[in-house]
Design a protein around this motif. Structure first.
Motif, PDB file in Angstrom:
ATOM      1  N   ALA A 230       0.632  -1.124   0.021  1.00  0.00           N
ATOM      2  CA  ALA A 230       0.082   0.163  -0.024  1.00  0.00           C
ATOM      3  C   ALA A 230       1.016   1.313  -0.030  1.00  0.00           C
ATOM      4  N   ASP A 231       2.050   1.255   0.849  1.00  0.00           N
ATOM      5  CA  ASP A 231       2.851   2.361   0.652  1.00  0.00           C
ATOM      6  C   ASP A 231       3.426   2.669  -0.545  1.00  0.00           C
ATOM      7  N   LYS A 232       3.712   1.472  -1.169  1.00  0.00           N
ATOM      8  CA  LYS A 232       4.323   1.627  -2.607  1.00  0.00           C
ATOM      9  C   LYS A 232       3.410   2.350  -3.441  1.00  0.00           C
ATOM     10  N   SER A 233       1.951   1.794  -3.306  1.00  0.00           N
ATOM     11  CA  SER A 233       1.077   2.372  -4.386  1.00  0.00           C
ATOM     12  C   SER A 233       0.694   3.837  -3.845  1.00  0.00           C
ATOM     13  N   ASP A 234       0.791   3.970  -2.716  1.00  0.00           N
ATOM     14  CA  ASP A 234       0.623   5.655  -2.123  1.00  0.00           C
ATOM     15  C   ASP A 234       1.852   6.415  -2.941  1.00  0.00           C
ATOM     16  N   ARG A 235       3.011   6.068  -2.838  1.00  0.00           N
ATOM     17  CA  ARG A 235       3.974   6.809  -3.668  1.00  0.00           C
ATOM     18  C   ARG A 235       3.797   6.766  -4.950  1.00  0.00           C
ATOM     19  N   SER A 236       3.370   5.910  -5.640  1.00  0.00           N
ATOM     20  CA  SER A 236       2.961   6.024  -6.856  1.00  0.00           C
ATOM     21  C   SER A 236       1.961   7.055  -7.470  1.00  0.00           C
ATOM     22  N   LEU A 237       0.798   7.079  -6.338  1.00  0.00           N
ATOM     23  CA  LEU A 237      -0.220   8.016  -6.421  1.00  0.00           C
ATOM     24  C   LEU A 237       0.513   9.219  -6.596  1.00  0.00           C
ATOM     25  N   ARG A 238       1.324   9.616  -5.651  1.00  0.00           N
ATOM     26  CA  ARG A 238       1.840  11.033  -5.551  1.00  0.00           C
ATOM     27  C   ARG A 238       2.768  11.333  -6.758  1.00  0.00           C
ATOM     28  N   LYS A 239       3.467  10.439  -7.307  1.00  0.00           N
ATOM     29  CA  LYS A 239       4.192  10.609  -8.422  1.00  0.00           C
ATOM     30  C   LYS A 239       3.212  11.159  -9.476  1.00  0.00           C
TER      31      LYS A 239
END
Length: 657
Positions: free
Chosen positions: A111-120
Motif C-alpha cells: 500500500a505504501d508503494k501504491s501511495d508513492r505511485s499516486l503521489r508521483k
C-alpha cells in the motif's frame, strides 16, 4: 492414533495456509491491475500533451497558416475533459487503495508503494496542468498570428487528422508496452509466489520442529513430575518415621532433662558455696603473694651476695696467685669464619662454656668433651675492651715497679695478633695498655715523675730484629748482672703521648715479617715483642723501675694444613722449634727441675726474667671454635693448663738505685 492426529493437524494447517495465500494473491493482483491502469492513463495523457505541444510548435513555426477559435475551444474542452476524468479516476482509485490498506494490514508495504505511485501521478498531473496553461498562452499567440492568414481552417483540419492518426499509433504502442509489462509482472509474480511458498514451507518445518521439541520438553517435565511425586512420597514416609523416632526420643530424654535440671540446681548451690569460700581464701592468697614477693627479694639479695662472693673469691684467688707467683691463664675463642661454617658438623658444639672460668672442648673423632678451668675464659662475642679490663690491673702494676709479661699463644689463625695489636678502629692490648699508662701518669703528675720508653723487636728464624730501626747489625740476648735480660744495641725510644706510641707501633708493623697461608691470609712469621720500660719517681723519695713485655707469639703450625713450602716451611720449622722450647721450659718449671733450658731458643731467653724471675705473667691462649682445628685447640689448652701450674714465687718491686 497420536501419529494420525498429528498428520491431520498438519493437513489442516496447510489448507488454512493455502486459503490465506490465495486471498493474499488475489488482493495483490487487484492492486497490481489498478497500478497498471493508472500507469496507462498517465501514458495516454502524456501522449495527448505531447501531441498538443507538437501542434503548438508547428503553429509557432508558421507551418499552420491560421487557427480558428473553434479549434482552440475544442482543444481546450478536450484537455479539460480528459483532466477531469483522470482526476476523478485517480480520486476513486486513491479511495479504493485507502480502503484496501485498512483491510489488508499485513500488506502495508504494498500500500505504501501504491501511495508513492499516486503521489508521483499527482506530480505528473500538476506538471500537465502547467503545460496546459502554457499551451493556452501559446494558442493565444497563435490566434493573433493566424488572423492574418487564410485557409487556416483547412490546415487545422489536416493537422487535427494528423494528430488523431498520431494518437492512434501511440495508443497502439502503449498497448503493446502494457502487454509486455503484464507478461513481465506475471513472471515476477510467479517467482515471488514460489519464494513465498518456500518461506511458508520453511516456516511450517520450523514450527513442526519447535512443536516436536515442545512435546519432548513436556514429556521430560512429566517424567520429572513423576519423580518429584515419588520423592515427595518417600519424604513424607521419612518424616513420619522421624516423627515416630522423635516421640520415642522425647520419652527417653524426659528423665535426662529432669537430671539436667537437678544438676543445674546443684551447680548453683556449688557456685554459691565457692563464692562464700572464696571470700575466705582471698586473705590466704594475699599472704601467698606477699610471701612470693619476699622470696623474690630474698632470691635477688642472695644472687647479689653470690656475685659479691664470686668477686671476693676472684680477688682472693688473685692474691693467692700473687703470693705463689703462678702464671695466670686467660682463654679467648674467636668467632667462626666463613670457611669453617660449611664444614662444621651438626650436633654437639665444639666449644661450650659452663661459666667465666670453665670451658669444654668436644672431640668429634672420639665423641667426648674435655673440660678445662682457667683464670678467665672469653666467648667469641667478647670485646677488646673486656679483655683489656681483665688484664689492666696486672699490666698497670708496671708503674709500681713490677716486671710484667703478657703473651698471646695459640695455633696460627686463632686471633693472637688481633688480641695484642688489633686495628686502628678497635686496638688491642698493646695500645690500650700504653694509653692506660699515660692516663695514670697524667693522674699522678703532681706526686710522681713518670718516664716511659718503648722498644719493639721480633724473633724471626731465631734472629732478633729491631723493628723501630731495622739494620743488618746482629742482636743477641744478654744476662745483666742483676739477673735481668737485655738486648744490647736495641733502639729504645722515649714516648710522651699516645700519638708517639701509635707512630712507633705503625712503623714496626710495616717491618714485621708476614705472609699468606692456607690457614691465615696475613700470618705472622715471627714473634713480636713490645717492651715498655717505666721509671716512676715519687717526688723526694724512691724511684721504681718497671718493665712489661707485650708478646704476640707466632702460631704453632701444622704444615699439612697451612700448605707452606720453601721459605715458609723454614719459618714454620723455626716457629715450632721455639714454641717447643717454650713448652720444655714450662714443663721444667712445673716439675721444679734444678736446670731450666732457657738457652734452647732466643724466645725463651727473652722471657727468662718473666718466666723464671720475680715477675707477673699473663698468658692469653687464643683458640679456634671449629671442629676442623679441635686437635690444635686441645693441644693449646693442655699446654695452658700445664703453664697455669708454674709457681714463680711472689713478685718483687724493683727499686732503682
Amino acid at each position: 492414533s497420536s501419529a494420525g492426529s498429528k498428520k491431520d493437524k498438519k493437513r489442516v494447517d496447510r489448507s488454512e495456509g493455502s486459503e490465506i495465500d490465495a486471498a493474499t494473491a488475489n488482493r495483490l493482483g487487484e492492486l497490481r491491475a489498478k497500478v497498471l491502469q493508472l500507469q496507462a492513463s498517465l501514458r495516454e495523457r502524456t501522449a495527448q500533451a505531447e501531441a498538443s505541444e507538437a501542434i503548438l510548435q508547428r503553429a509557432s513555426a508558421g507551418q499552420l497558416p491560421s487557427a480558428s477559435e473553434e479549434l482552440q475551444a475544442e482543444l481546450r474542452k478536450q484537455a479539460l475533459d480528459v483532466l477531469k476524468k483522470r482526476c476523478k479516476t485517480l480520486e476513486a482509485e486513491a479511495q479504493k487503495l485507502q480502503d484496501g490498506n485498512e483491510q489488508l494490514a499485513p500488506q502495508v508495504k504494498a500500500a505504501d508503494k501504491s501511495d508513492r505511485s499516486l503521489r508521483k501521478l499527482q506530480a505528473k498531473l500538476d506538471e500537465s496542468e502547467a503545460r496546459r496553461k502554457a499551451l493556452e498562452q501559446d494558442l493565444g499567440k497563435a490566434k493573433s498570428s493566424a488572423a492574418a492568414s487564410s485557409g487556416a481552417k483547412l490546415a487545422s483540419s489536416a493537422a487535427e487528422m494528423q494528430a488523431q492518426s498520431r494518437g492512434q499509433e501511440l495508443q497502439r504502442r502503449v498497448q503493446e508496452l502494457e502487454q509486455r509489462l503484464q507478461e513481465a509482472q506475471a513472471k515476477e509474480h510467479a517467482e515471488q509466489a514460489a519464494a513465498e511458498n518456500k518461506k511458508h514451507d520453511e516456516a511450517i518445518a520450523n514450527a513442526e520442529q519447535e512443536k516436536l521439541q515442545l512435546s519432548q520438553k513436556v514429556e521430560a517435565l512429566e517424567r520429572d513430575k513423576a519423580r518429584l511425586a515419588d520423592a515427595e512420597k518417600q519424604g513424607l514416609e521419612r518424616l513420619a518415621r522421624t516423627q515416630q523416632v522423635t516421640q520415642k526420643l522425647d520419652k527417653a530424654l524426659a528423665p535426662l532433662k529432669e537430671a539436667a535440671a537437678r544438676l543445674r540446681d546443684e551447680q548453683r548451690r556449688a557456685r554459691s558455696e565457692v563464692e562464700q569460700a572464696g571470700t575466705g581464701f582471698n586473705g590466704e592468697i594475699q599472704k601467698l603473694l606477699d610471701a612470693t614477693v619476699m622470696i623474690r627479694e630474698r632470691s635477688k639479695a642472695l644472687e647479689d651476695k653470690y656475685k659479691a662472693a664470686m668477686e671476693d673469691r676472684k680477688k682472693l684467688h688473685n692474691l693467692v696467685l700473687d703470693l705463689k707467683g703462678n702464671i695466670r691463664v686467660f682463654v679467648r675463642v674467636r668467632p667462626m669464619n666463613t670457611k669453617e661454617k660449611p664444614l662444621e658438623p651438626e650436633g654437639e658444639p665444639t666449644i661450650s662454656f659452663r661459666d667465666e672460668l670453665n670451658i669444654g672442648i668436644y672431640d668429634g673423632q672420639h665423641a667426648r668433651r674435655k673440660w678445662f678451668e682457667f683464670d678467665q675464659v672469653f666467648s667469641p662475642d667478647t670485646t677488646q675492651n673486656h679483655v683489656f679490663e681483665e688484664a689492666k690491673p696486672l699490666a698497670t702494676s708496671t708503674l709500681d715497679g713490677y716486671n710484667v709479661c703478657v703473651f698471646a699463644y695459640g695455633q696460627t689463625g686463632s686471633g693472637k695478633t688481633h688480641t695484642m695489636t688489633g686495628t686502628a678502629q678497635d686496638p688491642g692490648l698493646n695500645t690500650r695498655v700504653l694509653r692506660e699508662l699515660f692516663r695514670i701518669r697524667d693522674e699522678r703528675k703532681n706526686e710522681y715523675d713518670i718516664q716511659i720508653s718503648l722498644a719493639i723487636t721480633e724473633i724471626y728464624n731465631e734472629q732478633i730484629r729491631d723493628l723501630l730501626m731495622p739494620s743488618s747489625k746482629k742482636l743477641d740476648v744478654k744476662i745483666n748482672p742483676d739477673g735481668t735480660c737485655g738486648v744490647p744495641g736495641l733502639t729504645e725510644t722515649a714516648v710522651d703521648s699516645v700519638e708517639d706510641v701509635l707512630k712507633c707501633i705503625n712503623d714496626a708493623s710495616k717491618n714485621r715479617a708476614t705472609s699468606t697461608t692456607d690457614m691465615n691470609e696475613q700470618s705472622s712469621r715471627s714473634h713480636s715483642i713490645v717492651t715498655v720500660r717505666t721509671k716512676c719517681t715519687l717526688k723526694g723519695s724512691d724511684t721504681y723501675a718497671g718493665k712489661i713485655h707485650l708478646i704476640d707469639l707466632a702460631g704453632s703450625e701444622n704444615t699439612n694444613k697451612s700448605g707452606v713450602t720453601g721459605q715458609g716451611m723454614k719459618e714454620a720449622q723455626n716457629i715450632n722449634k721455639s714454641l717447643s722450647a717454650l713448652g720444655d721450659v714450662i714443663q721444667s718449671l712445673v716439675a721444679k727441675n734444678p736446670h731450666t733450658p732457657y738457652r734452647n731458643s732466643k724466645l725463651t731467653m727473652m722471657l727468662k726474667d718473666s718466666l723464671g724471675g720475680d715477675s707477673k705473667t699473663l698468658m692469653i691462649v687464643c683458640s679456634s671454635p671449629a671442629q676442623f682445628n679441635v686437635t690444635e685447640t686441645l693441644s693449646s689448652l693442655n699446654f695452658a693448663a700445664r703453664a697455669r701450674n708454674v709457681e714463680l714465687g711472689k713478685a718483687k718491686r724493683n727499686v732503682a738505685s
